[in-house]
Motif scaffolding. Structure first.
Motif, PDB file in Angstrom:
ATOM      1  N   GLY A  21       1.132  -1.250  -0.368  1.00  0.00           N
ATOM      2  CA  GLY A  21       0.342   0.165   0.075  1.00  0.00           C
ATOM      3  C   GLY A  21       0.782   1.887  -0.155  1.00  0.00           C
ATOM      4  O   GLY A  21       1.732   0.993  -0.756  1.00  0.00           O
ATOM      5  N   HIS A  22      -0.051   2.338   0.567  1.00  0.00           N
ATOM      6  CA  HIS A  22       1.277   3.298   0.943  1.00  0.00           C
ATOM      7  C   HIS A  22       2.473   3.412   1.887  1.00  0.00           C
ATOM      8  O   HIS A  22       2.262   3.737   2.761  1.00  0.00           O
ATOM      9  CB  HIS A  22       0.485   5.217   1.260  1.00  0.00           C
ATOM     10  N   GLY A  23       3.467   2.673   1.039  1.00  0.00           N
ATOM     11  CA  GLY A  23       4.500   3.062   2.307  1.00  0.00           C
ATOM     12  C   GLY A  23       6.079   2.416   1.335  1.00  0.00           C
ATOM     13  O   GLY A  23       5.861   1.995   0.536  1.00  0.00           O
ATOM     14  N   VAL A  24       7.048   2.188   2.035  1.00  0.00           N
ATOM     15  CA  VAL A  24       8.086   1.492   2.061  1.00  0.00           C
ATOM     16  C   VAL A  24       8.772   0.644   2.127  1.00  0.00           C
ATOM     17  O   VAL A  24       8.561   0.149   2.678  1.00  0.00           O
ATOM     18  CB  VAL A  24       9.198   2.048   1.732  1.00  0.00           C
ATOM     19  N   ALA A  25       8.367  -0.904   1.112  1.00  0.00           N
ATOM     20  CA  ALA A  25       8.802  -2.156   1.059  1.00  0.00           C
ATOM     21  C   ALA A  25       9.896  -2.395   1.384  1.00  0.00           C
ATOM     22  O   ALA A  25      10.619  -1.745   1.042  1.00  0.00           O
ATOM     23  CB  ALA A  25       8.242  -2.739  -0.016  1.00  0.00           C
ATOM     24  N   PRO A  26      10.476  -3.170   2.138  1.00  0.00           N
ATOM     25  CA  PRO A  26      11.579  -3.602   2.319  1.00  0.00           C
ATOM     26  C   PRO A  26      12.543  -3.582   1.282  1.00  0.00           C
ATOM     27  O   PRO A  26      13.962  -3.012   1.065  1.00  0.00           O
ATOM     28  CB  PRO A  26      11.798  -4.579   2.749  1.00  0.00           C
TER      29      PRO A  26
END
Length: 224
Positions: free
Chosen positions: A207-212
């Motif tokens: 979603g609205h975020g930074v994946a690893p």
């Protein structure tokens, strides 16, 4: 040191020797300037500063508009009677120039290499990073543009006349982003390519975020 924008700083752990300096004893380091999203603050992206390459000055700036309770914005997002969302372009352009001037201040006050400046923006900070890079490509060499999109209204009026041959962008977006639709990010890419900007674009199943994986990919891109 009183600079225009409140900020957090992680100084470089190692010096990077730059060739061509008048005074070789005065080694200058590259800059990563972190720009947070709407309703957040300078501590958000700074939380991964320790994981970033050691030769960089990592500086996380706080947006100028106070939304109370530790929340800040680069510009207001308003809703009309029909619940249409629109951006305050005047405020956004003011923030664009605030960031541009802040880069100048940082170079004046720290041993930062003016030819090695990277903006790392998330969401609204990403939108601003694009605007600063297109408006002042002589000040910014790289942009990490996460979970945002290109809004050309925020750039200077004659941005298309600029020379972008030295500007490189790593853009990324979550395919299930519920805040900024992935289509908005996808539409930005051909516009940037047509301007002659070198761009790498990746999507992640988040979603609205930074994946690893996103973090890992942009760090690798920086070090190439």
């Amino acid at each position: 040191m009183n600079l225009t924008l409140h900020h957090l700083i992680r100084e470089p752990k190692v010096n990077k020797d730059t060739q061509g300096n008048a005074d070789s004893s005065e080694a200058k380091n590259p800059l990563l300037l972190l720009l947070h999203g709407y309703g957040s603050n300078e501590e958000d992206l700074f939380s991964f500063a320790s994981e970033l390459p050691q030769e960089y000055y990592v500086i996380s700036a706080r947006a100028p508009f106070d939304m109370m309770y530790g929340s800040y914005a680069w510009y207001a997002i308003n809703f009309d009677a029909d619940e249409n969302k629109f951006s305050d372009i005047g405020q956004a352009r003011a923030s664009r120039d605030l960031i541009s001037n802040f880069i100048d201040e940082l170079i004046e006050n720290y041993p930062i290499d003016s030819n090695d400046v990277t903006l790392v923006g998330f969401s609204q900070g990403c939108i601003l990073s694009y605007a600063v890079g297109l408006s002042y490509p002589e000040k910014v060499q790289r942009i990490v543009a996460m979970s945002g999109y290109l809004n050309t209204e925020i750039a200077v009026d004659d941005y298309a006349d600029n020379d972008f041959k030295n500007l490189k962008i790593f853009a990324s977006h979550g395919t299930v982003d519920q805040v900024i639709p992935v289509d908005w990010a996808r539409k930005s890419i051909p516009i940037l390519e047509n301007l002659g900007v070198s761009i790498v674009y990746k999507e992640y199943p988040v979603g609205h975020g930074v994946a690893p994986q996103n973090f890992f990919d942009f760090k690798n891109w920086l070090q190439q």
